[in-house]
Design a protein around this motif. Structure first.
Motif, PDB file in Angstrom:
ATOM      1  N   LYS A  72      -6.901  13.387   9.546  1.00  0.00           N
ATOM      2  CA  LYS A  72      -7.890  12.447   9.009  1.00  0.00           C
ATOM      3  C   LYS A  72      -7.221  11.389   8.137  1.00  0.00           C
ATOM      4  O   LYS A  72      -6.114  11.575   7.660  1.00  0.00           O
ATOM      5  N   LYS A  73      -7.931  10.302   7.926  1.00  0.00           N
ATOM      6  CA  LYS A  73      -7.465   9.201   7.087  1.00  0.00           C
ATOM      7  C   LYS A  73      -8.229   9.196   5.767  1.00  0.00           C
ATOM      8  O   LYS A  73      -9.326   9.732   5.666  1.00  0.00           O
ATOM      9  N   ILE A  74      -7.642   8.528   4.784  1.00  0.00           N
ATOM     10  CA  ILE A  74      -8.230   8.456   3.444  1.00  0.00           C
ATOM     11  C   ILE A  74      -8.589   7.016   3.114  1.00  0.00           C
ATOM     12  O   ILE A  74      -7.786   6.100   3.321  1.00  0.00           O
ATOM     13  N   VAL A  75      -9.784   6.834   2.567  1.00  0.00           N
ATOM     14  CA  VAL A  75     -10.213   5.555   2.025  1.00  0.00           C
ATOM     15  C   VAL A  75     -10.190   5.714   0.504  1.00  0.00           C
ATOM     16  O   VAL A  75     -11.002   6.453  -0.052  1.00  0.00           O
ATOM     17  N   PRO A  76      -9.241   5.075  -0.184  1.00  0.00           N
ATOM     18  CA  PRO A  76      -9.223   5.181  -1.645  1.00  0.00           C
ATOM     19  C   PRO A  76     -10.380   4.394  -2.244  1.00  0.00           C
ATOM     20  O   PRO A  76     -10.562   3.228  -1.916  1.00  0.00           O
ATOM     21  N   VAL A  77     -11.164   5.035  -3.084  1.00  0.00           N
ATOM     22  CA  VAL A  77     -12.308   4.398  -3.723  1.00  0.00           C
ATOM     23  C   VAL A  77     -12.129   4.346  -5.238  1.00  0.00           C
ATOM     24  O   VAL A  77     -12.356   3.316  -5.859  1.00  0.00           O
ATOM     25  N   CYS A  78     -11.706   5.446  -5.833  1.00  0.00           N
ATOM     26  CA  CYS A  78     -11.550   5.445  -7.295  1.00  0.00           C
ATOM     27  C   CYS A  78     -10.383   4.540  -7.677  1.00  0.00           C
ATOM     28  O   CYS A  78      -9.444   4.340  -6.904  1.00  0.00           O
ATOM     29  N   SER A  79     -10.441   3.990  -8.855  1.00  0.00           N
ATOM     30  CA  SER A  79      -9.462   2.987  -9.278  1.00  0.00           C
ATOM     31  C   SER A  79      -8.037   3.537  -9.282  1.00  0.00           C
ATOM     32  O   SER A  79      -7.100   2.825  -8.913  1.00  0.00           O
TER      33      SER A  79
END
Length: 92
Positions: A66-73
């Motif tokens: 799976k891939k990761i979408v960074p959301v938190c700063s």
């Protein structure tokens, strides 16, 4: 550092159960997760703990394809600061 795993979270507590550090991620479809939250208690800051937590998620997502979408700063800044380290797991 050793972290505990719980559904969509890696974390560390002290001997009294106080939360010292955690990373939370959420499913985003079948092939992605959103990395939504990192927290490190002030007693552990400056020791690379937040990056270690993110790396736990990275290892798990690599294993699951799976891939990761960074959301938190923190995750956004980390992925920008170390693009070569995370290029194979970051979602486009």
């Amino acid at each position: 550092m050793d972290f505990k795993k719980e559904s969509n979270r890696f974390y560390k507590q002290d001997e009294t159960g106080k939360l010292l550090a955690e990373v939370i991620y959420e499913p985003n479809g079948e092939q992605q997760v959103l990395l939504t939250h990192t927290f490190v208690d002030s007693s552990l800051r400056g020791q690379g703990v937040a990056e270690q937590l993110v790396d736990c998620v990275v290892a798990e997502m690599k294993a699951e394809g799976k891939k990761i979408v960074p959301v938190c700063s923190f995750a956004v800044a980390l992925f920008k600061r170390k693009p070569d380290k995370y290029k194979d797991v970051i979602a486009n």
